[in-house]
Each structure stands twice: as C-alpha cells, then as structure tokens.
Design a protein around this motif. Structure first.
Motif, mmCIF file in Angstrom:
data_model
loop_
_atom_site.group_PDB
_atom_site.id
_atom_site.type_symbol
_atom_site.label_atom_id
_atom_site.label_comp_id
_atom_site.label_asym_id
_atom_site.label_seq_id
_atom_site.Cartn_x
_atom_site.Cartn_y
_atom_site.Cartn_z
ATOM 1 N N SER A 85 38.520 30.446 45.848
ATOM 2 C CA SER A 85 37.553 30.925 46.849
ATOM 3 C C SER A 85 36.788 32.163 46.403
ATOM 4 O O SER A 85 36.717 33.160 47.121
ATOM 5 C CB SER A 85 38.266 31.202 48.180
ATOM 6 O OG SER A 85 38.864 30.031 48.685
ATOM 7 N N ILE A 86 36.208 32.114 45.219
ATOM 8 C CA ILE A 86 35.336 33.196 44.769
ATOM 9 C C ILE A 86 33.933 32.894 45.295
ATOM 10 O O ILE A 86 33.242 32.010 44.791
ATOM 11 C CB ILE A 86 35.340 33.314 43.237
ATOM 12 C CG1 ILE A 86 36.769 33.550 42.741
ATOM 13 C CG2 ILE A 86 34.414 34.429 42.785
ATOM 14 C CD1 ILE A 86 36.884 33.631 41.241
ATOM 15 N N ILE B 278 41.811 42.538 36.965
ATOM 16 C CA ILE B 278 40.733 43.189 36.219
ATOM 17 C C ILE B 278 39.400 42.533 36.540
ATOM 18 O O ILE B 278 38.391 43.206 36.772
ATOM 19 C CB ILE B 278 41.023 43.128 34.704
ATOM 20 C CG1 ILE B 278 42.283 43.929 34.366
ATOM 21 C CG2 ILE B 278 39.832 43.654 33.899
ATOM 22 C CD1 ILE B 278 42.744 43.762 32.933
ATOM 23 N N VAL B 279 39.387 41.208 36.576
ATOM 24 C CA VAL B 279 38.166 40.474 36.912
ATOM 25 C C VAL B 279 37.664 40.871 38.300
ATOM 26 O O VAL B 279 36.468 41.107 38.503
ATOM 27 C CB VAL B 279 38.420 38.952 36.850
ATOM 28 C CG1 VAL B 279 37.254 38.186 37.471
ATOM 29 C CG2 VAL B 279 38.619 38.510 35.416
ATOM 30 N N LEU C 61 33.656 41.229 39.919
ATOM 31 C CA LEU C 61 33.355 40.609 41.207
ATOM 32 C C LEU C 61 33.160 41.610 42.347
ATOM 33 O O LEU C 61 32.880 41.198 43.479
ATOM 34 C CB LEU C 61 34.469 39.623 41.585
ATOM 35 C CG LEU C 61 34.680 38.453 40.630
ATOM 36 C CD1 LEU C 61 35.877 37.616 41.072
ATOM 37 C CD2 LEU C 61 33.427 37.595 40.528
ATOM 38 N N THR C 62 33.334 42.885 42.086
ATOM 39 C CA THR C 62 33.180 43.906 43.117
ATOM 40 C C THR C 62 32.052 44.859 42.749
ATOM 41 O O THR C 62 32.069 45.416 41.649
ATOM 42 C CB THR C 62 34.487 44.699 43.302
ATOM 43 O OG1 THR C 62 35.552 43.784 43.599
ATOM 44 C CG2 THR C 62 34.360 45.708 44.422
ATOM 45 N N PRO C 63 31.051 45.048 43.620
ATOM 46 C CA PRO C 63 30.898 44.377 44.912
ATOM 47 C C PRO C 63 30.410 42.943 44.736
ATOM 48 O O PRO C 63 29.759 42.633 43.744
ATOM 49 C CB PRO C 63 29.835 45.226 45.610
ATOM 50 C CG PRO C 63 29.004 45.760 44.484
ATOM 51 C CD PRO C 63 29.962 46.003 43.347
ATOM 52 N N ASN C 64 30.734 42.105 45.698
ATOM 53 C CA ASN C 64 30.307 40.708 45.642
ATOM 54 C C ASN C 64 28.863 40.638 46.120
ATOM 55 O O ASN C 64 28.579 40.690 47.314
ATOM 56 C CB ASN C 64 31.223 39.850 46.526
ATOM 57 C CG ASN C 64 30.966 38.361 46.362
ATOM 58 O OD1 ASN C 64 29.821 37.924 46.316
ATOM 59 N ND2 ASN C 64 32.032 37.590 46.260
ATOM 60 N N GLY D 108 30.754 35.273 31.278
ATOM 61 C CA GLY D 108 30.257 36.363 30.459
ATOM 62 C C GLY D 108 31.270 37.490 30.330
ATOM 63 O O GLY D 108 31.414 38.091 29.263
ATOM 64 N N PHE D 109 31.996 37.748 31.424
ATOM 65 C CA PHE D 109 33.018 38.792 31.372
ATOM 66 C C PHE D 109 34.148 38.402 30.430
ATOM 67 O O PHE D 109 34.721 39.255 29.749
ATOM 68 C CB PHE D 109 33.575 39.069 32.769
ATOM 69 C CG PHE D 109 34.554 40.209 32.801
ATOM 70 C CD1 PHE D 109 34.118 41.520 32.788
ATOM 71 C CD2 PHE D 109 35.918 39.965 32.816
ATOM 72 C CE1 PHE D 109 35.014 42.573 32.798
ATOM 73 C CE2 PHE D 109 36.830 41.007 32.827
ATOM 74 C CZ PHE D 109 36.375 42.320 32.824
ATOM 75 N N GLN D 110 34.483 37.105 30.379
ATOM 76 C CA GLN D 110 35.497 36.650 29.416
ATOM 77 C C GLN D 110 35.126 37.064 27.998
ATOM 78 O O GLN D 110 35.962 37.597 27.250
ATOM 79 C CB GLN D 110 35.618 35.125 29.455
ATOM 80 C CG GLN D 110 36.325 34.559 30.639
ATOM 81 C CD GLN D 110 36.405 33.046 30.582
ATOM 82 O OE1 GLN D 110 36.785 32.417 31.558
ATOM 83 N NE2 GLN D 110 36.083 32.430 29.468
ATOM 84 N N ASP D 111 33.893 36.792 27.615
ATOM 85 C CA ASP D 111 33.450 37.116 26.254
ATOM 86 C C ASP D 111 33.505 38.624 26.010
ATOM 87 O O ASP D 111 33.948 39.072 24.953
ATOM 88 C CB ASP D 111 32.030 36.600 26.033
ATOM 89 C CG ASP D 111 31.956 35.088 26.111
ATOM 90 O OD1 ASP D 111 32.982 34.433 25.885
ATOM 91 O OD2 ASP D 111 30.862 34.564 26.403
#
Length: 263
Positions: free
Chosen positions: A78-79, A201-202, A207-210, A224-227
């Motif tokens: 639920s993102i 961490i994600v 994801l903050t702020p959404n 993109g954050f994974q990379d």
C-alpha cells in the motif's frame, strides 16, 4: 493523580507541580506506552537461531562457502501516490518545505524487495498487489542473475506471509529453483529480517513526504533509490547473536513458581 492522592488520604492538598516533580524524580511517565508481544512460536529459538547463523555466514554449524548467498525478502504494501490538491512549496532560507494536507488518491503499489545481506545488493519491483505470482516474479528476477544462478545455495530469509508460507511454498520455490533454500522465521519476528531495515530507510529517505503525481512517479522513485543506495551502501552491521537470543528468550520464560501453580 493529584485528586487520587487527596482522595486516598496520602495528602490533604497537593498541587499539580508537586505531582510533576514526583514523577520526574522517579522517572515515571504514565502518559507513555510501548507495544510489545511475547514470542508464541514453540520453535522460536530454533527458527531465529538459523537466521542469526546465516547472518554470521554459517549454516548447520558449518561456514558458508564463497558461492553461497543469503537473501532477505519481504513486501511493503500500500505505497500510495498522494496527489496533493495544491503543489508543495520547496524549502527556502529559514523556511521548511510545505506540503498541502489534502490530496487525491492516485493508486498504490506493493513494493517487493530482496536484499543480499552480505553484499548490500537490492532487488525490487512494483506490483499491483501481493500474492504468490508477484513474489515468484521477484524470486525469478534474483535467481536468473549472476552470481545466484550459478550459486551452490541461495538462502532466502522470509516471514510467514501468505505469498510464501508453508510446505506448499517451499515445494514451489525449490522445484522452480533447486539452488534456493527457503528459511522461514518465527511468527511475529519481522525484526529478524534485515530487509525491514532497508524498508525503514526507503520510507524515510524516498517516500516522505508522500507527494507524487502518479504511480509511475512512485515506481521511478523506488527503483531509482535502489540504484542510489547500492552505490553508497555497505552491509548492515548486524550484532544480535545467538547469545543475545538466549538472553532474550530467558527473559520471557515463565518463573518456576508460575509453572508449579499451572501444574
């Protein structure tokens, strides 16, 4: 508390400030609470111990070889893509970022991810929902790549979610990937799963702020954050050992007197 002290006869009169001083001196904070859960899995220590051994690069009392890997996996559900009614205002000198309270719902992803705990390598994908098929697509995504496709064994640490629990799940995964070894943790022990650290961490960093205009923007941010994370991350400095686990389980063991009363 002041009223109770008077009604119980402790004092004739007392001020609120005196009650605050008492609480402060004794470090008592009745307005705070912390949720917790007692381990209920009868095999909690055995299941948790196997995971701790894998984090220490050991399995069944033998060290892991160079071509054996440990992967931690789970789903973050639920993102949402929260489309703000008015555009967010960026930070300025002396002023923080301002995000509109009202938003329209732009849909939601389930983010499935796997972490190679000893290499800080992240694999992730966005799916419309969780389930057996989405999880198996994540497994396929990892196991078709080197070095996992040629590994001696790849241990997958996972919880007991409906997508991958039980003997049927073990059979499906091992038939499709003979090198894969499923390792299920105890029930209600997500803190043993290192992917949860990455999810935190994600949540804080990506994801903050959404404030997303679409689901595509959410997916671009996550992948993109994974990379970005892989370029700067190192394996988590995991220090909770079997000795720590033994001390923890002793804390929750019933007192001998309680056992006698139960008998």
């Amino acid at each position: 508390m002041a009223r109770y002290a008077q009604q119980s006869g402790l004092v004739a009169r007392i001020s609120d400030s005196t009650v605050w001083r008492w609480l402060h001196e004794d470090a008592i904070r009745p307005w705070q609470h912390r949720c917790w859960i007692v381990p209920r899995d009868p095999h909690f220590q055995v299941k948790a111990g196997r995971i701790l051994d894998l984090y220490a690069r050991c399995w069944q009392s033998k060290p892991l070889r160079e071509d054996e890997f440990v992967v931690s996996t789970d789903e973050k559900t639920s993102i949402q893509a929260r489309v703000r009614v008015h555009p967010s205002l960026p930070t300025r000198p002396g002023k923080m970022m301002r995000v509109e309270h009202e938003y329209a719902r732009g849909g939601a992803w389930a983010y499935l991810a796997a972490l190679d705990v000893h290499r800080a390598k992240i694999f992730g994908r966005c799916e419309a929902t969780t389930g057996i098929a989405p999880f198996e697509r994540l497994v396929e995504q990892v196991m078709r790549q080197s070095p996992y496709k040629d590994a001696r064994r790849v241990f997958w640490v996972m919880d007991n979610g409906s997508s991958h629990r039980g003997d049927a799940s073990v059979q499906r995964l091992t038939q499709a990937h003979p090198r894969l070894v499923p390792v299920h943790g105890p029930v209600h022990a997500s803190w043993l799963n290192q992917i949860e650290i990455y999810f935190s961490i994600v949540q804080r960093k990506a994801l903050t702020p959404n404030d997303f205009s679409s689901l595509q923007e959410v997916e671009d941010r996550l992948l993109g954050f994974q990379d970005y994370y892989e370029r700067m991350a190192t394996p988590f400095d995991w220090r909770f050992t079997r000795d720590d686990l033994a001390r923890l389980t002793r804390k929750f063991a019933p007192e001998p007197s309680a056992l006698r009363l139960a008998a």
